[in-house]
Design a protein around this motif. Structure first.
Motif, mmCIF file in Angstrom:
data_model
loop_
_atom_site.group_PDB
_atom_site.id
_atom_site.type_symbol
_atom_site.label_atom_id
_atom_site.label_comp_id
_atom_site.label_asym_id
_atom_site.label_seq_id
_atom_site.Cartn_x
_atom_site.Cartn_y
_atom_site.Cartn_z
ATOM 1 N N TYR A 97 0.831 -1.206 0.000
ATOM 2 C CA TYR A 97 0.000 0.000 0.000
ATOM 3 C C TYR A 97 0.869 1.261 0.000
ATOM 4 O O TYR A 97 0.547 2.249 -0.689
ATOM 5 C CB TYR A 97 -0.919 -0.013 1.206
ATOM 6 N N ASP B 133 -7.036 1.237 -8.159
ATOM 7 C CA ASP B 133 -6.100 0.210 -7.689
ATOM 8 C C ASP B 133 -5.586 0.542 -6.288
ATOM 9 O O ASP B 133 -5.396 -0.348 -5.443
ATOM 10 C CB ASP B 133 -4.925 0.087 -8.663
ATOM 11 N N GLU C 210 -8.321 -0.268 -3.905
ATOM 12 C CA GLU C 210 -8.429 -1.727 -3.730
ATOM 13 C C GLU C 210 -7.365 -2.238 -2.766
ATOM 14 O O GLU C 210 -7.631 -3.092 -1.917
ATOM 15 C CB GLU C 210 -8.288 -2.404 -5.091
ATOM 16 N N THR C 211 -6.176 -1.691 -2.873
ATOM 17 C CA THR C 211 -5.104 -2.077 -1.946
ATOM 18 C C THR C 211 -5.445 -1.651 -0.524
ATOM 19 O O THR C 211 -5.214 -2.391 0.445
ATOM 20 C CB THR C 211 -3.777 -1.436 -2.371
ATOM 21 N N ASN D 278 -7.891 -4.020 0.947
ATOM 22 C CA ASN D 278 -7.245 -5.265 1.384
ATOM 23 C C ASN D 278 -6.619 -5.108 2.766
ATOM 24 O O ASN D 278 -6.700 -6.007 3.609
ATOM 25 C CB ASN D 278 -6.179 -5.686 0.370
ATOM 26 N N VAL E 103 -2.769 -5.095 -7.537
ATOM 27 C CA VAL E 103 -4.014 -5.677 -7.041
ATOM 28 C C VAL E 103 -4.054 -7.174 -7.319
ATOM 29 O O VAL E 103 -4.434 -7.970 -6.466
ATOM 30 C CB VAL E 103 -5.225 -4.965 -7.685
ATOM 31 N N GLU F 256 -4.101 -10.160 -4.624
ATOM 32 C CA GLU F 256 -5.152 -11.173 -4.697
ATOM 33 C C GLU F 256 -4.538 -12.576 -4.650
ATOM 34 O O GLU F 256 -5.076 -13.480 -4.005
ATOM 35 C CB GLU F 256 -5.948 -10.990 -5.981
#
Length: 468
Positions: A165, A181, A184-185, A188, A417, A421
């Protein structure tokens, strides 16, 4: 104003001080599973109470042997009568009687055998209760250990995600990645933090219950020593079905309990059909009498009694002799029979016979059920071992995939990302493996219980099979 370095040094000093204070206030206890078993059993108040009660009942049974011994009775009678216009009279007597039970047709012994079997059954139930406490301890111990491993895995991935991140923030500021993106990080990171928090809460609950079970203060920190980890492959119990079934016939609690029931029914059946065997007793007496002390006239007597306690027609006989030396002697004989007050004894004997036959059938059925359960548990154990093997292969492939994606990320062939994942999929597989390991050790404990083995004794079967 203090510099940032000074502030950081002060914070580090305070953190170390807090850790030192916490360590001093909270003692650390190292526990393996065997010690945990001993502590949990020792700390059980209900089990202690049941043990004491059972010890008292066994002592009560041992004291009942007193009823087999002869009984001695002493009686003194001193009566004086004053008569108007007549001679006063006085009579003094002292009688000693010794009653000797010769036989009661074995019924008293058989009733004692039933009491002894009942106590043995209570001992078995106590052992079963002890096993249940150990099972609870085993579950809490294993779940706490597995959850700690899970938390460590979550923390490791959380650290990796935080690092990614930070890099993503730098790349976003340079315009190298899309804002979505970066978000999204960030999601997470937040998701892993939430999962770690949930796992910590679950650990707190398990540790609380485990400390309470072991009798430890809640402020005590515990370190669990066990060989079980994510690489645990289980015991090799294949080919041990016959040995486990043989052990189950000797130690399974359900089978032993059904055998106790068979023995109790058998003795009750014998008692129901033993009323044709008489009760025989012997009584000896000595009597001294006279008008005043010292008593001068001894009288000796002996009497034998024979009773047939048949429910439909009770019959009794007695024969006695007595003598007063130099004065007189005599003999007596009596017999009696009475009609039955009820005919229920006919049904009672039939029920005793039926109960005996049913107990035998139930014991046979219980043995078959236990053998079937062992077969099922062994098959389930093999299935779990195979699933673990396949899941570890999957994890190795995922680890290789993540390593490749890490290299691709460095040269820009994949997105951050997608890489995260892949790391998340790898973590989920690791967590699934830990859950499967817990299921495997619980399956092994189920095999031990069904086979009548103490906790941990399944190890020797695995060692013997490994040598083959």
């Amino acid at each position: 104003m203090k510099s940032n370095a000074d502030i950081r040094s002060l914070c580090l000093f305070l953190a170390l001080l807090a850790m030192t204070t916490t360590s001093a206030a909270s003692p650390l206890v190292t526990i393996d599973i065997q010690r945990a078993y001993d502590m949990s059993v020792k700390n059980s108040t209900e089990l202690k109470k049941a043990r004491y009660e059972q010890m008292a009942e066994r002592r009560r049974l041992s004291l009942n042997t007193w009823t087999y011994l002869p009984s001695l009775g002493l009686n003194l009678s001193d009566s004086r009568t004053t008569r108007y216009k007549a001679t006063d009279t006085s009579a003094v007597s002292m009688t000693s009687t010794l009653s000797i039970p010769i036989t009661q047709g074995g019924r008293k012994k058989m009733k004692r055998d039933i009491q002894r079997i009942s106590l043995d059954l209570q001992e078995l139930l106590l052992t079963k209760s002890e096993d249940e406490i150990k099972d609870t301890c085993f579950t809490l111990f294993s779940e706490t250990h597995i959850l700690r491993l899970k938390l460590k895995a979550l923390r490791d991935l959380e650290e990796i995600t935080k690092q990614q991140y930070v890099i993503a923030q730098m790349e976003s500021s340079l315009g190298k990645i899309r804002e979505v993106d970066l978000l999204e990080t960030q999601v997470n990171v937040a998701t892993l933090a939430q999962e770690a928090f949930t796992t910590e809460s679950e650990i707190m609950v398990r540790e609380y219950n485990l400390k309470k079970l072991l009798g430890l203060d809640q402020e005590t920190r515990i370190e669990l020593i066990t060989e079980i980890d994510g690489d645990y492959t289980g015991r090799n119990v294949r080919g041990s079905a016959l040995m486990l079934k043989s052990d189950a016939m000797r130690g399974n609690s359900d089978i032993l309990q059904s055998r106790f029931a068979v023995e109790q029914s058998r003795i009750n059946y014998r008692i129901a059909y033993s009323n044709w065997i008489p009760n025989v007793g012997l009584q000896a007496s000595v009597r001294l009498s006279g008008e005043q002390y010292p008593l001068q006239h001894p009288e000796y007597g002996m009497k034998a009694t024979i009773d047939f306690p048949m429910d439909l027609m009770p019959i009794s006989f007695s024969f006695g002799i007595s003598t007063t030396p130099d004065i007189e002697y005599g003999r007596s004989f009596s017999s009696g029979v009475t009609t039955p007050t009820s005919l229920e004894s006919i049904v009672d004997r039939q029920l005793a016979r039926m109960s005996f036959m049913l107990a035998i059938e139930e014991n046979k059925s219980t043995e078959e059920d236990v053998n079937f359960q062992l077969d099922q548990y062994i098959l389930e154990h093999d299935r779990l071992c195979q699933e673990l093997f396949l899941m570890r292969q999957k994890m190795e492939i995922q680890a290789q995939k993540v390593a490749i994606m890490r290299l691709q990320l460095e040269i820009g062939q994949t997105t951050r990302v997608d890489y995260l994942e892949g790391e998340n999929d790898l973590l989920n597989t690791r967590l699934d493996i830990l859950s499967e390991v817990l299921s495997l050790i619980q399956a092994e404990r189920a095999i031990e219980k069904t086979a009548g083995l103490d906790a941990g004794n399944l190890t020797r079967y695995g060692e013997e099979n490994d040598k083959k």
